[in-house]
Design an enzyme around this catalytic site. Structure first.
Site, PDB file in Angstrom:
ATOM      1  N   GLU A 171      -1.619 -17.356  12.183  1.00 26.22           N
ATOM      2  CA  GLU A 171      -0.424 -17.539  12.727  1.00 26.22           C
ATOM      3  C   GLU A 171      -0.492 -18.230  14.108  1.00 26.22           C
ATOM      4  OE1 GLU A 171       1.496 -13.616  12.632  1.00 26.22           O
ATOM      5  OE2 GLU A 171       1.505 -13.568  10.200  1.00 26.22           O
ATOM      6  N   GLU A 218      -1.884 -13.296   3.657  1.00 25.41           N
ATOM      7  CA  GLU A 218      -1.109 -11.925   4.292  1.00 25.41           C
ATOM      8  C   GLU A 218       0.240 -12.010   3.285  1.00 25.41           C
ATOM      9  OE1 GLU A 218      -1.463 -11.593   8.443  1.00 25.41           O
ATOM     10  OE2 GLU A 218       0.270 -10.208   8.378  1.00 25.41           O
TER      11      GLU A 218
END
Length: 834
Positions: free
Chosen positions: A434, A520
């Site tokens: 991220e 994820e």
């Protein structure tokens, strides 16, 4: 890379400590040195002082008043440091714990047998900003708290006493989005070699051609030499199977001058190899021996596996030619009540529980793991996404890794790759999570450098990273960024707009050459046993009936699209940090902090395993709710489940996924269809409450295959203890886990019991952690230090709590007694053996 701990280490160093040291003392040191490598654990007999201390790096500094302890060590988890406090500098991200600065010192003596040899010190991980000295001489610093590193001690060692000093600075807060721990929280060792030796992390093994009939093992070995003279050497490489049998060998002669190094490439064939797989993780060992005039100078043993990995745009991931869907979880590095200093036995128990769930893959979120963690993954059989960073140049948190990225990222990434690239469990690299460079102009150039390093240092594995901005409002990940990834990693693929239903299909259509993985994914959030029917005693508003829907729908998509490599659910285990007071930990795991399964564990087990199973929830203790309709839910891999309450049937319900289509001709099926009663991946009944026994009968093909009961429990009456092993090694490292259950007179766990349990240890053990999995319990995880870690206490949470015992150096009996006011106490015994 796995390294042997050889006998006879008493000839190399003597450690000063109050308990038995890494090596025994008092042996003769006059014998002629035996050639070869020695690997010496350096975990015992350290000293610690919290706070910054002027001059503590100096040889002459007086540390006589410092605390004595062993490594690995994490001071943030200890009650002496202050415990969980809302005002702690780490904040909720770091778990509301203290940090600061700490100094470690280690006194040791070298024997004559270490003279004229190379000696280096290896740290598996220090959090964070470590600076190291030997005898007052500065060796170096390492900002990144998760990376392994080493220093050459040879020029600075002296006869007699030597002193290592390590300053750890974790004071710049906040610097992590999860619990980091503080200190030398991983293992430390000395490595002693001859002048001519195999370099550090200098063996690289590949298996370029693999079949059931034969395998090619190709490898590179870097040999270094410090002496000034030119010498003729031989590298003998031997492959050894799991039974210790030498399979094949090869030799290469070469010359090496002082101060030079050379890398030799060799290759061997293994006939009828035992392939490494998830089901049978067979391992080999490559023994690299450096010889001079036929006499061994150095020896390194590297564990590896023979396996073939492939990634296909249509078929996903293949292991040894077999299509394998990655049924993955993300894991942070803490071990719950032991903090960041996690004994290997704690990880082994946790991984084996996840294996029983059907999990076959792990993402090391969001940092390189401890080396022994990967050793376990090799041995137990997991596929690993090995991840390097959570930040690049643009930070997410005030004092994060972005401050060091430009200077240190290449060295840190190379260190991870060189350390981990021989593990057969590691099947892909992740260079970030991220990161905020995703939508930025030029962000892909940062990624390009990292991908190029991975390809250069290990061209056998693909590179991904967890992207959370794909199709995001307010700035999507750039196409240039995504095109650089060998595998495009999606964090929460269903987050944005129509992707909640369409998932990967839009990008599959637009980019048919992409490979896809869920780095994820959403999980079933919640605490263990945290059921509620709402605040109104007259109206049922259950809190447990819908939380699984999003995870179910995601898995239905992933499991039926071959092109999706798999999904890594967030998370496998609850973890400290990323929380909001009064919670000290995140509750996204399928296991709680103790490693106890939650309901979500059984959802994934129902989808990821074949052995018949049923899980019913909630518990059946609802006084005052008699006659009210309570939803009863079930996870199962059976075709049909019939539910009974006190012998009365509430009907059979059926579940089938994936549903079969016609086979052979219209309205014909390969096997009779189940005719499911729901499209969900769980079943549900509405049951008027009355105390008693809920019973679920599972059937497959019309035959009864399993039964599960949930009974109404009475008042707490006794403590029941169960232990995960009956012996531990007397090495001051091995552990045993004792599960504590609060039960009624019939032995049924009381699901809402919160009795305070007192522990006492007798014999050759100590209590290193107690927990209950309750996110808002702020009591210390640790035993009472004033009793040498022999007593402690913990309140049960929803009927359960946990105690972790650790052995001492002495063999003998270890007895744990557990008592609670008003309950029958319990005792459990195990043996500690050499």
């Amino acid at each position: 890379m796995s390294k042997p701990i050889l006998t006879g280490l008493i000839f190399i160093i003597m450690a000063f400590c109050s308990c038995p040291s890494d090596l025994a003392a008092g042996q003769s040191h006059q014998a002629r040195p035996e050639p070869g490598r020695r690997i010496i654990p350096m975990g015992f007999g350290w000293k610690l002082k919290l706070g910054d201390v002027q001059g503590a790096e100096q040889f002459t500094f007086d540390d006589s008043g410092w605390r004595e302890l062993d490594l690995p060590h994490d001071w943030s988890i200890e009650p002496e440091s202050g415990g969980f406090r809302r005002e702690a500098p780490t904040g909720g991200a770091g778990g509301y714990v203290p940090t600061g600065v700490g100094w470690y010192r280690k006194h040791f003596k070298l024997s004559e047998l270490a003279h004229s040899r190379r000696v280096w010190i290896e740290f598996d991980g220090v959090y964070e900003n470590s600076t190291v000295w030997i005898n007052g001489q500065y060796l170096g610093k390492r900002p990144f708290g998760y990376i392994s590193f080493h220093y050459d001690l040879t020029p600075y060692l002296v006869d007699g006493e030597n002193i290592l000093a390590v300053r750890v600075d974790n004071s710049n807060q906040p610097n992590s989005r999860w619990y980091s721990g503080s200190g030398i929280y991983r293992h430390v060792r000395l490595i002693v070699t001859e002048s001519a030796h195999v370099g550090h992390w200098a063996v690289y093994i590949t298996t370029p051609q693999v079949s059931a009939e034969s395998a090619t093992v190709a490898f590179w070995t870097r040999v270094e030499k410090e002496e000034t003279t030119l010498v003729k050497l031989t590298l003998r490489s031997i492959i050894i199977d799991a039974d210790g049998k030498e399979i094949t060998s090869v030799e290469s002669d070469f010359e090496l001058k002082g101060g030079e190094q050379t890398e030799l490439q060799q290759q061997m064939q293994v006939n009828s190899p035992n392939l490494w797989s998830i089901e049978k993780p067979m391992l080999y060992k490559l023994r690299s021996v450096v010889l001079r005039d036929g006499k061994p100078l150095d020896e390194v043993n590297t564990v590896f596996g023979i396996r073939r990995i492939e990634y296909d745009v249509n078929r996903g991931f293949l292991l040894n030619g077999k299509q394998v869907k990655m049924k993955g979880v993300c894991l942070h590095h803490d071990g719950g009540c032991v903090g960041a200093a996690v004994p290997v036995g704690v990880w082994e128990r946790r991984l084996r529980i996840l294996k029983k769930m059907g999990c076959n893959a792990i993402r090391t979120a969001h940092n390189p793991p401890a080396p022994e963690f990967l050793d376990l993954c090799d041995r137990i059989g997991f596929l690993v996404m090995d991840e390097a960073f959570d930040e690049w140049q643009i930070g997410k948190i005030t004092n994060g890794y972005n401050k060091y990225f430009d200077e240190w990222s290449e060295r840190d990434l190379i260190a991870m790759l060189h350390r981990d690239r021989n593990h057969p469990s590691v099947v892909m690299w992740s260079v970030g999570n991220e990161v905020r460079e995703q939508p930025r102009q030029g962000g892909h150039e940062v990624l390009r450098k990292l991908v190029d390093i991975c390809h250069r240092e290990d061209p056998t594995r693909p590179v991904t990273q967890g992207c959370d901005n794909i199709a995001a409002d307010g700035g999507s990940t750039t196409p240039e960024f995504l095109e650089l990834l060998d595998i495009v990693g999606y964090n929460y693929v269903d987050r944005w707009h129509e992707r909640r239903e369409l998932y990967y299909s839009l990008d599959r259509h637009a980019h048919p050459d992409w490979k896809f993985v869920g780095t994820e994914g959403v999980s079933v959030w919640g605490g263990r046993g945290g059921y509620s029917l709402g605040r109104d005693p007259n109206v049922v508003r259950a809190n447990y009936t819908t939380g699984m829907i999003r995870a179910e729908q995601l898995w239905k998509f992933v499991s039926t699209r071959d092109y999706v490599i798999g999904d890594f659910m967030w998370t496998g285990i609850d973890y400290l940090g990323e929380s909001r007071w009064p919670s000290k930990n995140a509750s996204s795991g399928v296991l709680d902090l103790c490693g106890f399964p939650k309901d979500s564990f059984y959802f994934y087990q129902s989808q990821w395993t074949d052995e018949p199973m049923i899980h019913l929830f909630p518990h059946w203790n609802w006084p005052g709710r008699e006659g009210q309709v309570i939803p009863v839910l079930c996870y199962s891999n059976c075709d049909a489940i019939e539910l009974f309450l006190n012998g009365k049937s509430f009907g059979e319900k059926r579940l089938e996924f994936p549903r079969p289509g016609n086979s052979g001709s219209w309205y014909r099926y390969a096997s009779p269809p189940v005719n499911g009663t729901t499209a969900d991946l769980h079943l549900s009944w509405d049951v008027p409450y009355e105390p008693g026994v809920l019973k679920a009968v599972g059937r497959k093909g019309g035959k009864e295959v399993c039964v599960k009961e949930v009974q109404t429990a009475g008042e707490p009456c006794a403590i029941r203890l169960s232990v995960d092993c009956d012996t531990v090694n007397a090495d001051k490292q091995d552990v045993a886990h004792i599960m504590v259950e609060i039960v009624d007179t019939a032995g049924i766990v009381v699901p809402n019991a919160e009795k305070l349990v007192h522990f006492k240890i007798e014999g050759e053990g100590r209590l290193i952690g107690v927990d209950n999995g309750n996110p808002v319990d702020h009591d210390s995880f640790k035993a009472d230090p004033s009793t040498q870690l022999r007593t402690g206490q913990r309140r049960a949470f929803n009927g359960l709590c946990l105690a972790i015992l650790q052995s001492t150096h002495k063999p003998g009996r270890i007895r744990l007694k557990a008592r609670s006011e008003g309950l029958k106490e319990a005792t459990v015994e195990i043996m500690s053996v050499k």
